[in-house]
Design a protein around this motif. Structure first.
Motif: not given
Ligand code: GRF
Length: 217
Positions: A60-86
């Motif tokens: 949830d983007h609203r649970a993050h203080d900043s866009r950067a924080g939200f996107e960091q969470t997105l990227s971390a989850a994607l990388e943890a699952h070995g995603v090669g294409l978003v």
């Protein structure tokens, strides 16, 4: 060959996600969905992911203080699952240049217009208002300017005299469901390269011309 791992980002009903789920179910599919992320807990696409037995999560983007924080969470989850294409499939958040650069040429979007015409929202009403004879959809690699980037696949549909935005949207959406899986297939098969900010598709045949209204004798 190992299948390309997809991360699919959604905000809503997820019919484009469903098209990817169905396409990846083919035995010879070159890609698989590794993770579905939604910024909204009420997105019906999450139910589709659950029904297909796919890993899915709400960020949830609203649970993050900043866009950067939200996107960091997105990227971390994607990388943890070995995603090669978003794949952005009806994902209604604008992404920062930092996220776009991190996933450069590994991040695609489906947009309901023939880009570069009608960037942004309300594309169908604007197409009708402009009086264009064709509308359509575009799958493209994402760049930091909204709804821009190298174009991979487009489909054109006619605009009909009695169209409403809803009718036109439905006609375009049917083509979105073909174009997004096609773009993913082409990428997964290693047939798409970005050369000078344009896509080159290996061994792609051209399609014929369309004319609307149809020619009469
Ligand atoms: C699609 O028209 C997509 O192009 C747009 O939002 C809609 C999402 O549909 N950006 P769905 O969630 O895939 O059903």
């Amino acid at each position: 060959m190992a299948r390309l791992k997809l991360g699919v980002l959604i905000s809503g009903s997820g019919t484009n996600l469903q098209a990817l789920i169905d396409d990846c179910a083919r035995t010879d599919a070159a890609s698989e969905i590794a993770l579905v992320l939604s910024n909204r807990a009420d997105a019906f696409g999450l139910t589709r992911a659950a029904q297909a037995g796919l890993p899915h999560r709400v960020i949830d983007h609203r649970a993050h203080d900043s866009r950067a924080g939200f996107e960091q969470t997105l990227s971390a989850a994607l990388e943890a699952h070995g995603v090669g294409l978003v794949c952005l499939a009806g994902f209604m958040r604008v992404l920062t240049a930092a996220f776009v650069e991190r996933w450069r040429d590994r991040l695609i979007n489906i947009h309901p217009s023939l880009l570069p015409a009608f960037k942004g929202l309300d594309t169908h009403a604007r197409a009708i208002e402009a009086g264009v004879r064709f509308a359509g959809c575009t799958v493209h690699f994402v760049r930091s300017e909204v709804d821009s980037g190298p174009i991979i696949v487009q489909a054109a549909v006619p605009v009909l005299p009695d169209d409403t935005a809803e009718r036109l949207a439905a006609r375009v959406l049917r083509e979105e469901h073909r174009c997004l899986p096609l773009a993913v297939r082409l990428i997964a098969q290693g047939r798409v390269s970005v050369v000078g900010e344009r896509c080159v598709i290996d061994a792609a045949g051209p399609s014929g011309a369309l004319i609307n209204p149809a020619l009469t004798a």
